[in-house]
Scaffold this motif. Sequence first.
Motif, PDB file in Angstrom:
ATOM      1  N   PHE A  22       3.586   6.615  -7.131  1.00  0.00           N
ATOM      2  CA  PHE A  22       3.937   5.293  -7.639  1.00  0.00           C
ATOM      3  C   PHE A  22       3.781   5.194  -9.168  1.00  0.00           C
ATOM      4  CE2 PHE A  22       1.997   4.602  -3.322  1.00  0.00           C
ATOM      5  CZ  PHE A  22       3.208   4.531  -2.666  1.00  0.00           C
ATOM      6  N   LYS A  58      -3.653  -0.170  -4.674  1.00  0.00           N
ATOM      7  CA  LYS A  58      -4.307   1.145  -4.528  1.00  0.00           C
ATOM      8  C   LYS A  58      -5.552   1.224  -5.432  1.00  0.00           C
ATOM      9  CE  LYS A  58      -2.860   4.428  -2.703  1.00  0.00           C
ATOM     10  NZ  LYS A  58      -3.193   4.939  -1.356  1.00  0.00           N
ATOM     11  N   ALA A  65       9.133   7.157  -5.829  1.00  0.00           N
ATOM     12  CA  ALA A  65       8.274   6.151  -5.178  1.00  0.00           C
ATOM     13  C   ALA A  65       8.176   6.419  -3.678  1.00  0.00           C
ATOM     14  CB  ALA A  65       8.830   4.763  -5.428  1.00  0.00           C
ATOM     15  N   GLN A  66       9.267   6.849  -3.084  1.00  0.00           N
ATOM     16  CA  GLN A  66       9.255   7.149  -1.638  1.00  0.00           C
ATOM     17  C   GLN A  66       8.297   8.303  -1.324  1.00  0.00           C
ATOM     18  OE1 GLN A  66      13.350   7.859  -0.680  1.00  0.00           O
ATOM     19  NE2 GLN A  66      13.841   5.685  -0.700  1.00  0.00           N
ATOM     20  N   GLN A  67       8.107   9.193  -2.297  1.00  0.00           N
ATOM     21  CA  GLN A  67       7.194  10.325  -2.076  1.00  0.00           C
ATOM     22  C   GLN A  67       5.738   9.955  -2.367  1.00  0.00           C
ATOM     23  OE1 GLN A  67       9.262  13.113  -4.592  1.00  0.00           O
ATOM     24  NE2 GLN A  67      10.007  14.236  -2.796  1.00  0.00           N
ATOM     25  N   GLY A  68       5.501   8.700  -2.686  1.00  0.00           N
ATOM     26  CA  GLY A  68       4.132   8.213  -2.864  1.00  0.00           C
ATOM     27  C   GLY A  68       3.625   8.314  -4.294  1.00  0.00           C
ATOM     28  N   ILE A  74      -2.122  12.159  -4.163  1.00  0.00           N
ATOM     29  CA  ILE A  74      -1.068  11.464  -3.393  1.00  0.00           C
ATOM     30  C   ILE A  74      -1.261  11.861  -1.934  1.00  0.00           C
ATOM     31  CG2 ILE A  74       1.421  11.271  -3.048  1.00  0.00           C
ATOM     32  CD1 ILE A  74       1.632  12.025  -6.084  1.00  0.00           C
ATOM     33  N   SER A  75      -1.744  10.918  -1.146  1.00  0.00           N
ATOM     34  CA  SER A  75      -2.090  11.227   0.249  1.00  0.00           C
ATOM     35  C   SER A  75      -0.884  11.042   1.184  1.00  0.00           C
ATOM     36  CB  SER A  75      -3.215  10.299   0.695  1.00  0.00           C
ATOM     37  OG  SER A  75      -2.717   8.981   0.698  1.00  0.00           O
ATOM     38  N   TYR A  86      -8.268  -0.818  -3.837  1.00  0.00           N
ATOM     39  CA  TYR A  86      -8.727  -0.114  -2.627  1.00  0.00           C
ATOM     40  C   TYR A  86      -9.709   0.997  -3.022  1.00  0.00           C
ATOM     41  CZ  TYR A  86      -8.475   3.151   1.341  1.00  0.00           C
ATOM     42  OH  TYR A  86      -8.786   4.011   2.360  1.00  0.00           O
ATOM     43  N   ARG A  87      -9.354   1.741  -4.049  1.00  0.00           N
ATOM     44  CA  ARG A  87     -10.229   2.843  -4.504  1.00  0.00           C
ATOM     45  C   ARG A  87     -11.563   2.274  -5.008  1.00  0.00           C
ATOM     46  NH1 ARG A  87     -10.748   8.080  -6.295  1.00  0.00           N
ATOM     47  NH2 ARG A  87     -11.556   8.202  -8.425  1.00  0.00           N
ATOM     48  N   LEU A 122     -13.668   1.689  -2.047  1.00  0.00           N
ATOM     49  CA  LEU A 122     -14.253   2.928  -1.488  1.00  0.00           C
ATOM     50  C   LEU A 122     -15.494   3.317  -2.288  1.00  0.00           C
ATOM     51  CD1 LEU A 122     -10.997   5.039  -0.847  1.00  0.00           C
ATOM     52  CD2 LEU A 122     -12.432   3.990   0.886  1.00  0.00           C
ATOM     53  N   SER A 147      -0.869   8.952   3.554  1.00  0.00           N
ATOM     54  CA  SER A 147      -0.647   7.509   3.742  1.00  0.00           C
ATOM     55  C   SER A 147       0.158   6.916   2.580  1.00  0.00           C
ATOM     56  CB  SER A 147      -1.974   6.769   3.936  1.00  0.00           C
ATOM     57  OG  SER A 147      -2.739   6.869   2.766  1.00  0.00           O
ATOM     58  N   ASP A 148       0.004   7.530   1.349  1.00  0.00           N
ATOM     59  CA  ASP A 148       0.829   7.075   0.215  1.00  0.00           C
ATOM     60  C   ASP A 148       2.300   7.356   0.505  1.00  0.00           C
ATOM     61  OD1 ASP A 148      -1.230   6.135  -1.257  1.00  0.00           O
ATOM     62  OD2 ASP A 148      -1.558   7.983  -2.374  1.00  0.00           O
ATOM     63  N   LYS A 149       2.544   8.570   1.043  1.00  0.00           N
ATOM     64  CA  LYS A 149       3.932   8.946   1.348  1.00  0.00           C
ATOM     65  C   LYS A 149       4.514   7.995   2.403  1.00  0.00           C
ATOM     66  CE  LYS A 149       3.419  13.767   0.112  1.00  0.00           C
ATOM     67  NZ  LYS A 149       3.209  15.127   0.601  1.00  0.00           N
ATOM     68  N   LYS A 150       3.655   7.700   3.399  1.00  0.00           N
ATOM     69  CA  LYS A 150       4.095   6.781   4.474  1.00  0.00           C
ATOM     70  C   LYS A 150       4.431   5.396   3.883  1.00  0.00           C
ATOM     71  CE  LYS A 150       2.391   4.751   8.668  1.00  0.00           C
ATOM     72  NZ  LYS A 150       1.151   4.244   9.202  1.00  0.00           N
ATOM     73  N   LEU A 151       3.514   4.947   2.999  1.00  0.00           N
ATOM     74  CA  LEU A 151       3.687   3.652   2.353  1.00  0.00           C
ATOM     75  C   LEU A 151       4.952   3.637   1.476  1.00  0.00           C
ATOM     76  CD1 LEU A 151       1.996   1.016   2.237  1.00  0.00           C
ATOM     77  CD2 LEU A 151       1.025   1.842   0.109  1.00  0.00           C
ATOM     78  N   GLY A 152       5.140   4.770   0.734  1.00  0.00           N
ATOM     79  CA  GLY A 152       6.306   4.897  -0.136  1.00  0.00           C
ATOM     80  C   GLY A 152       7.600   4.779   0.651  1.00  0.00           C
ATOM     81  N   SER A 205      -7.865   9.219  -1.982  1.00  0.00           N
ATOM     82  CA  SER A 205      -7.477   8.202  -2.965  1.00  0.00           C
ATOM     83  C   SER A 205      -7.281   8.802  -4.357  1.00  0.00           C
ATOM     84  CB  SER A 205      -8.528   7.082  -3.009  1.00  0.00           C
ATOM     85  OG  SER A 205      -9.689   7.533  -3.671  1.00  0.00           O
ATOM     86  N   GLU A 206      -7.819  10.039  -4.552  1.00  0.00           N
ATOM     87  CA  GLU A 206      -7.670  10.699  -5.866  1.00  0.00           C
ATOM     88  C   GLU A 206      -6.311  11.376  -6.009  1.00  0.00           C
ATOM     89  OE1 GLU A 206     -11.159  13.159  -5.589  1.00  0.00           O
ATOM     90  OE2 GLU A 206     -12.246  11.876  -6.987  1.00  0.00           O
ATOM     91  N   GLU A 248      -5.104   1.002   5.423  1.00  0.00           N
ATOM     92  CA  GLU A 248      -6.412   1.621   5.144  1.00  0.00           C
ATOM     93  C   GLU A 248      -7.441   0.553   4.768  1.00  0.00           C
ATOM     94  OE1 GLU A 248      -3.419   2.518   3.896  1.00  0.00           O
ATOM     95  OE2 GLU A 248      -3.628   4.348   2.716  1.00  0.00           O
TER      96      GLU A 248
END
Lengths: 120, 814
Positions: free
Chosen positions: B214, B247, B209-212, A107-108, B250-251, B254, A110-115, A104-105, B281
């Motif tokens: 955001f 996000k 954004a596609q690369q995560g 860019i994981s 979510y953090r 956690l 899952s972030d890429k998947k979500l993106g 979560s710290e 998640e």
Amino acid sequence: MIKNEKITPNPYDVLEVSSGASTGEITKAFAMAMKKKKYNPKQIAEARKSLMDSQQRLIADYLRPNLPLIQRFKKQDLSLLNEPIPVIKLLPEFDGLDKAYKESETISESDKKLGLELFS
Amino acid sequence: MNIFKKIKIFCRNVSQTLPLYKEYNSSNLKNNKKLRELVIIVEAIERIWKESQYNNKYILFHYFVNKFLTKINIEKQQWIDTIKTAEYWVEKGNKIFESFKDNPFEITPISEAINLYKKSNQILYDESYMITEKLLIEIFKNRQKFRYLCQQGKEKGKQGFYQEGLNYLYEALKIFKPNKLELQIIKFKQKVNLEREYNRNLKEIKHIAQQGNFVLAQTQLKLTLKKFSRQDGEELSAKLKRVIDAKTEYRQGLIAEKIDNFNLAKKQYLLALSYLPNLEEASYRLALIDIKQNNYSSALSYLEKLTGEKVNYLRGFCYLQKNDLQNVVKEWKTISHPLVDKNKESLKILIQRNRLQIIQHIENSVSKEKYQEAKNYCEKFTEKYGYDTNVDHNLTKHIQPVLEHQLWKSLDLLSIINQLNQEFQKNPNISTLHNISIAYYYQAQIDETYIEKWITFLMTSILNIKKNPILENLSWLNINEINYDKTKEELIKLIENTIDKYKDSNLKKYYELRDIFRQEMLAMELIGNPPNAGVKIKEVFITPRFYQNNKSQLKNINLQKNKLSTLYTDFGLTVAACLKNDVERAIKIKPNLTASSEVEKLAESLINYYEGCYHLQHDSWKKAKNCLQNAQNEIKNNNDWITEINRLCEKQRNKLDNLQENLEFGQFWYNLLKSPASASYLAEYKARDISQQVANDKITFSQAISKLKEVQKIDQNNPLVTDLLNRLEFSQEGEEIDKLLKAGRFQAAVKKAKYSSNKEIKYTVAEVFIKIIIEGANAKELEWETMQQFGKWAYEICPHEPDFREIYKLLKII
């Protein structure tokens, strides 16, 4: 069988004999029924007459419920139940809280998947 | 001027007027609304008559000429008015068009001008008006297209798509070039550069954004939107905000979970899901918290839409805690993980223990004589683990038989009936059917309202008697010695005796039960002995009443279109009464229903046929008429029915003496069957009717002949019709020749007689001439030539007639 004044009783029930009763057994049962007086003499006499006539006796057989034979109950070996019960616990490998926190710290994956999923 | 000169002028005028009048009167000019041309013609005609000063009142045709001139003058005035109206509309249209000619954005005035031209063209033909109307329509279409393109362009600009808008405006410019449009194009061109830069930036931001990433995407988008804002950019901004918020929450979840603050963690995860429902998640963490808190059903709900090995493991673990071992096997089947493999081994032992636990429950229940409970455990076992020989043996050979014995020992007949009915629905078989019939046998003796049910079940049981195991294992009688027919008879007698008890006490019930019994007996008769074809539930043949009583559960049974199946319909009771010739009863119990299926239609026709025959037997053909007409389609397919109806109609006709009734009856019979007997009968009475009409002078010979020829189509060779037709034809010819003779048209009379196909006509006409000759000769009134002429006519008609040969010789004709 059901005993009710309105009902014509089955001859077998009046004389209290089984379907396989012999002529001799029927004669004996007739005498017993007369003594017991559970049914009136006319009914007992008619029952005897019916069972002595093969066609009438066939009808008496027909007018009885067809119940199945009760066979022996088969038991099974249940000894396994005496052995200790295995315990299954949640595997910590499938929890992954620390890994999730670390991810979560940054860019994981899952972030890429979500993106890709949201912005394509 | 003398009269001859005037007539000469009149004739000249007429000859000059005629071609003009012809043109005036032709439909061509009027239909084509060529009013101006018509006015010119009328004026020309008027000139002819005016110039010649044709006004002499002594001329015979003065009145007619004046009347004609007045008429065409009125018409001319009307046409002139119409022309004026049309011209007014055109002028008005022109004015409207002129005032908006230079403004391409205006279309309403053009539409108004078109309408005025249309109205004018509808009443007056003028080629120039037609062309103008077409031109105006063309202008209207162009302006419409122009306006559309301008509007589209403007709209695109409003949405921030200036390049697209510009394309529309350029297209509009190709049609008209007003200043306003050119200014708009300049304005758009200035915005296009900004738009291009915005598009490039937006593409780049989306890629980030596609690369995560955001957050970076959001920062860059904010800068871009400051320079150029558009709807798609704003939407992207909102979407990015939702993802970043999710996000963040979510953090936070956690962090809370790490310090075991599960409640806060759950709150944060749920908040994250509220921003982004597909944040898997968060759902996974929520499921894990629920598992840690032993909320397995809730955990399963969070995992419901997720996939993957981890999810399968968690789901399987939840099922394990819920003791749903079959689902655990399913979930863990595909997981390949050494630790999970160990768990799978333990799972096998747990499953085996679970099986044995159910078996232990079965054994314990049996030992406590709780047989229903034991049966339920057996069913639960089979449902969970499938078929097991021992469990099945214990259920079917021990537990179920004990339950059945217990049931009969309970002496509660209604409960027995209820349970057995349920059993029969689950597993239809002859033993259960037999037992239901026995339970009803006793119940009907206690409560007579059950007699109908008892009859139904006993009859169904009797129908299957040869397959009934009750008579199979009698120790006192060999199965081959059983007289099934006699046994059936005895059992049926039981029913008959029961019904007969009501004969004196309750006639209504007696008839009702008898109707049912008759229906069942007839079905049994038609099904055959042993039964070979009929309605079945699995291997059990069923009777009509049985079918009727359980119809809602037997929807899958498709009744064939035959006599037997008609008994199974709602018309069954009536059909049975008909087939057993109790039509009087059938009429009383006939249901007021509309037949829909094929078999119901057959049943209805059958009833109608029997009812019709019944009425014919009782000489009430009018009552029979409707019934038999309703059954007509089926009657056509049934020769026996046709024969019977013919027989009854023959009988009925002898009872009728009135001509009109005979005619009506004959028509009904013929329409129904078209049989030779009905055709002959109808033709005969129709001929009689025609003959009577001729006798009463209601129709002429010719009408009668034409009617008889129609009748001949019904029965071609009917002697009565043929004879009457011959006689009428003779009378008609005779009448015609008589008229000719009376009118002195001897030649025509001779010709008609000569070509007549009727010898009697020929002879009679020739004889008239011969008689005239003889009488004329006797009175010495006729000259030789006249007598010879009459003789020649007679000879022309009958040249070889021996009766006249002497006269022919005397007159030197032969």
